[in-house]
Design a protein around this motif. Sequence first.
Motif, short mmCIF file in Angstrom:
data_model
loop_
_atom_site.label_atom_id
_atom_site.label_comp_id
_atom_site.label_asym_id
_atom_site.label_seq_id
_atom_site.Cartn_x
_atom_site.Cartn_y
_atom_site.Cartn_z
N SER A 68 0.87 -1.36 0.01
CA SER A 68 -0.11 0.08 0.15
C SER A 68 1.01 1.33 -0.07
N ALA A 92 2.76 3.01 2.59
CA ALA A 92 4.01 2.97 3.03
C ALA A 92 4.81 2.15 2.24
N ASP A 133 -1.60 -8.48 0.20
CA ASP A 133 -2.78 -9.68 0.15
C ASP A 133 -3.84 -9.10 -0.57
N GLU A 134 -3.94 -7.73 -1.05
CA GLU A 134 -5.02 -7.31 -1.96
C GLU A 134 -4.85 -7.66 -3.34
N ARG A 181 -5.82 5.48 0.16
CA ARG A 181 -7.25 5.18 0.80
C ARG A 181 -8.03 6.53 0.82
N LYS A 197 -14.02 9.88 0.13
CA LYS A 197 -14.10 11.36 -0.46
C LYS A 197 -14.44 11.15 -1.75
N VAL A 256 1.07 -12.79 3.87
CA VAL A 256 2.13 -13.55 4.58
C VAL A 256 1.36 -14.23 5.79
N ARG A 299 -12.49 0.12 4.08
CA ARG A 299 -11.08 0.18 4.23
C ARG A 299 -10.44 0.13 2.61
N ASP A 348 0.52 2.79 9.43
CA ASP A 348 -0.54 2.62 10.29
C ASP A 348 0.09 1.58 11.41
N HIS A 377 -2.48 8.15 9.49
CA HIS A 377 -2.67 9.20 8.55
C HIS A 377 -2.01 9.06 7.43
N TRP A 378 -2.48 9.33 6.07
CA TRP A 378 -1.90 9.22 5.13
C TRP A 378 -0.39 9.76 4.80
N TYR A 396 -5.65 15.41 6.63
CA TYR A 396 -6.93 16.31 6.17
C TYR A 396 -7.99 15.78 5.97
C1 LIG Z 1 -11.65 5.19 3.78
C2 LIG Z 1 -10.37 5.66 4.25
C3 LIG Z 1 -10.00 7.32 4.17
C4 LIG Z 1 -9.17 7.76 4.90
N1 LIG Z 1 -8.94 9.20 4.76
C5 LIG Z 1 -7.78 9.77 5.04
C6 LIG Z 1 -7.84 11.28 4.96
O1 LIG Z 1 -8.60 11.75 4.64
N2 LIG Z 1 -6.48 11.60 5.46
C7 LIG Z 1 -5.52 10.93 6.24
O2 LIG Z 1 -4.56 11.50 6.45
N3 LIG Z 1 -5.52 9.59 6.07
C8 LIG Z 1 -6.73 8.93 5.92
N4 LIG Z 1 -6.98 7.81 5.85
C9 LIG Z 1 -5.92 6.89 6.44
C10 LIG Z 1 -4.75 6.26 5.46
O3 LIG Z 1 -5.30 5.90 4.05
C11 LIG Z 1 -3.85 5.60 5.93
O4 LIG Z 1 -2.78 6.13 7.26
C12 LIG Z 1 -2.88 4.78 4.98
O5 LIG Z 1 -3.31 3.93 3.99
C13 LIG Z 1 -1.89 3.82 5.70
O6 LIG Z 1 -1.05 3.21 4.92
P1 LIG Z 1 -0.32 1.97 5.37
O7 LIG Z 1 0.62 1.61 3.81
O8 LIG Z 1 0.62 2.07 6.24
O9 LIG Z 1 -1.19 0.82 5.58
P2 LIG Z 1 -2.52 0.34 4.70
O10 LIG Z 1 -3.06 1.33 3.57
O11 LIG Z 1 -3.55 -0.11 5.66
O12 LIG Z 1 -1.82 -1.04 3.91
C14 LIG Z 1 -1.40 -2.12 4.38
C15 LIG Z 1 -1.54 -3.18 3.17
O13 LIG Z 1 -1.10 -4.45 3.81
C16 LIG Z 1 -1.91 -5.53 3.46
N5 LIG Z 1 -1.67 -6.62 4.37
C17 LIG Z 1 -1.85 -6.60 5.75
N6 LIG Z 1 -1.47 -7.81 6.31
C18 LIG Z 1 -0.86 -8.46 5.35
C19 LIG Z 1 -0.34 -9.71 5.33
N7 LIG Z 1 -0.29 -10.56 6.32
N8 LIG Z 1 0.33 -10.12 4.07
C20 LIG Z 1 0.12 -9.32 3.02
N9 LIG Z 1 -0.35 -8.30 2.95
C21 LIG Z 1 -0.99 -7.67 4.24
C22 LIG Z 1 -3.37 -4.69 3.59
O14 LIG Z 1 -4.23 -5.77 3.07
C23 LIG Z 1 -3.08 -3.54 2.84
O15 LIG Z 1 -3.16 -3.61 1.31
C24 LIG Z 1 -7.94 6.75 5.39
C25 LIG Z 1 -7.97 5.71 5.32
C26 LIG Z 1 -9.48 4.98 4.99
C27 LIG Z 1 -9.47 3.61 5.12
#
Ligand SMILES: Cc1cc2nc3c(=O)[nH]c(=O)nc-3n(C[C@H](O)[C@H](O)[C@H](O)COP(=O)(O)OP(=O)(O)OC[C@H]3O[C@@H](n4cnc5c(N)ncnc54)[C@H](O)[C@@H]3O)c2cc1C
Length: 410
Positions: A13, A15, A37-38, A45, A50, A83, A131, A279, A296-297, A325
């Motif tokens: 995703s 990060a 896993d997606e 996201r 929005k 995983v 999500r 996250d 947060h994004w 935001y």
């Molecule tokens: C609907 C929505 C709206 C949002 N709006 C805002 C906003 O307006 N402003 C803001 O600042 N933030 C917002 N956020 C938060 C922001 O999107 C998240 O902070 C950000 O997506 C985090 O990114 P990440 O890469 O850490 O984790 P994630 O985006 O959660 O990605 C983690 C990925 O790892 C995968 N995964 C998990 N476990 C495993 C495993 N065992 N094996 C393989 N893959 C795995 C998950 O399926 C996912 O694809 C929003 C979130 C959502 C859901």
Amino acid sequence: MPAGGTYVIVGASLAGAKAAETLRAEGFAGSVVLIGDEEERPYERPPLSKGYLLGNEERDSIFVHEPGWYTEHGVDLRLGSAVSALDRASRQLMLADGTAVGYDRLLIATGAAPRRLQAPGADTDGVRYLRTVGDSERLGAALRAGGRVVIAGAGWIGLETAAAARHYGCEVTVVEPEAGALYRSVGPELGDFYASLHRSHGVTFRFGEGVSELRAAGGRIHEVITSAGTRVPADVVVVGIGAVPNAAFAAEAGLEVDNGIVADEALRTSDPDIFAAGDVASAFNPLLGRRIRVEHWANALTQGPVAARSMLGQRASNDLVPYFYSDQYDLGMEAAGLPEPGSYDDVVYRGDTRASEFIAFWLNDGAVVAGMNINVWDVNEDIQALIRAGTPVDPARLTDPDVPLADLLP
Ligand SMILES: Cc1cc2nc3c(=O)[nH]c(=O)nc-3n(C[C@H](O)[C@H](O)[C@H](O)COP(=O)(O)OP(=O)(O)OC[C@H]3O[C@@H](n4cnc5c(N)ncnc54)[C@H](O)[C@@H]3O)c2cc1C
């Protein structure tokens, strides 16, 4: 810099994708494996609650990279691969399909998953979480069909969903056990401001009540019973009651986990060859002097690259001012800092609160600990600089729109 080896990133995703990009941008010549896993390649996201949910943004616009980017940059992107286990002794990951993947260094960026509603009937058809892009598409279809929407949780996801549901003309009730909206994230001052905004758009709130039961008729949801015994008719229920870090395999492998994978300032976990970002990470923030887990994004966008640099042996620090935001109706806002109740003793305003064009500052002992600019733009960097400075400011000048914020910096 390490000349080679295999660097594996779990979580495809924001990060994870930004970490892969940084490894290549910094010249890492070894293998980069990005496992998710997606089924979709990494996407962002925020649009899911929005623009994309509202039908204003195209599907193509949400992805972090073009489809060909991964091959072009030698990133082995393995989608649809969960995983299931980590063996630190043999430096291997086990995938759900039984395949093993070896690593020299590992980044865990598995994000968070929606907290599930625990109530009788919570598995009924029509109960939705938000999500993934698929969740957003299914919810959008349900909202377009109109009807009565009950939202569990008056946090950011709940409120953005409420705005989208009103956009589609649905009748909206938000059920929230706290005394107001957003209390845990921004406190009552701005929480009440957001509740008023939603009320002016026709949203009903039931504060001080939780969802205690969902009743179905013919296999479909038809009413929600709250903890106060109120019966609220519902065609769709959306659950936005927070998220929990996806830290199970990390914990089982013996990594330190405490509301997320514990990481230091360089995003290194309790295993020196394993890093965590986004996250899922509960990382030390030197600016705040404590560990925080931020959903947060901007945190994912920045921590991915910080973790990648640490993996490469560079000095990198997680010294970020939390930034967030949100867009709801015609109101856009950016927030910096963490204005949780207990962290501030005063809130002051610059600008016109009645016209919804202002900056709110949360102060503690006279110093700015957080700020939120609402329909006012190009000021968030200055707000972040004030938070970083951490020194008391003159409140009369802080609230005077004629004094440039930069002039308040020490
Ligand atoms: C609907 C929505 C709206 C949002 N709006 C805002 C906003 O307006 N402003 C803001 O600042 N933030 C917002 N956020 C938060 C922001 O999107 C998240 O902070 C950000 O997506 C985090 O990114 P990440 O890469 O850490 O984790 P994630 O985006 O959660 O990605 C983690 C990925 O790892 C995968 N995964 C998990 N476990 C495993 C495993 N065992 N094996 C393989 N893959 C795995 C998950 O399926 C996912 O694809 C929003 C979130 C959502 C859901």
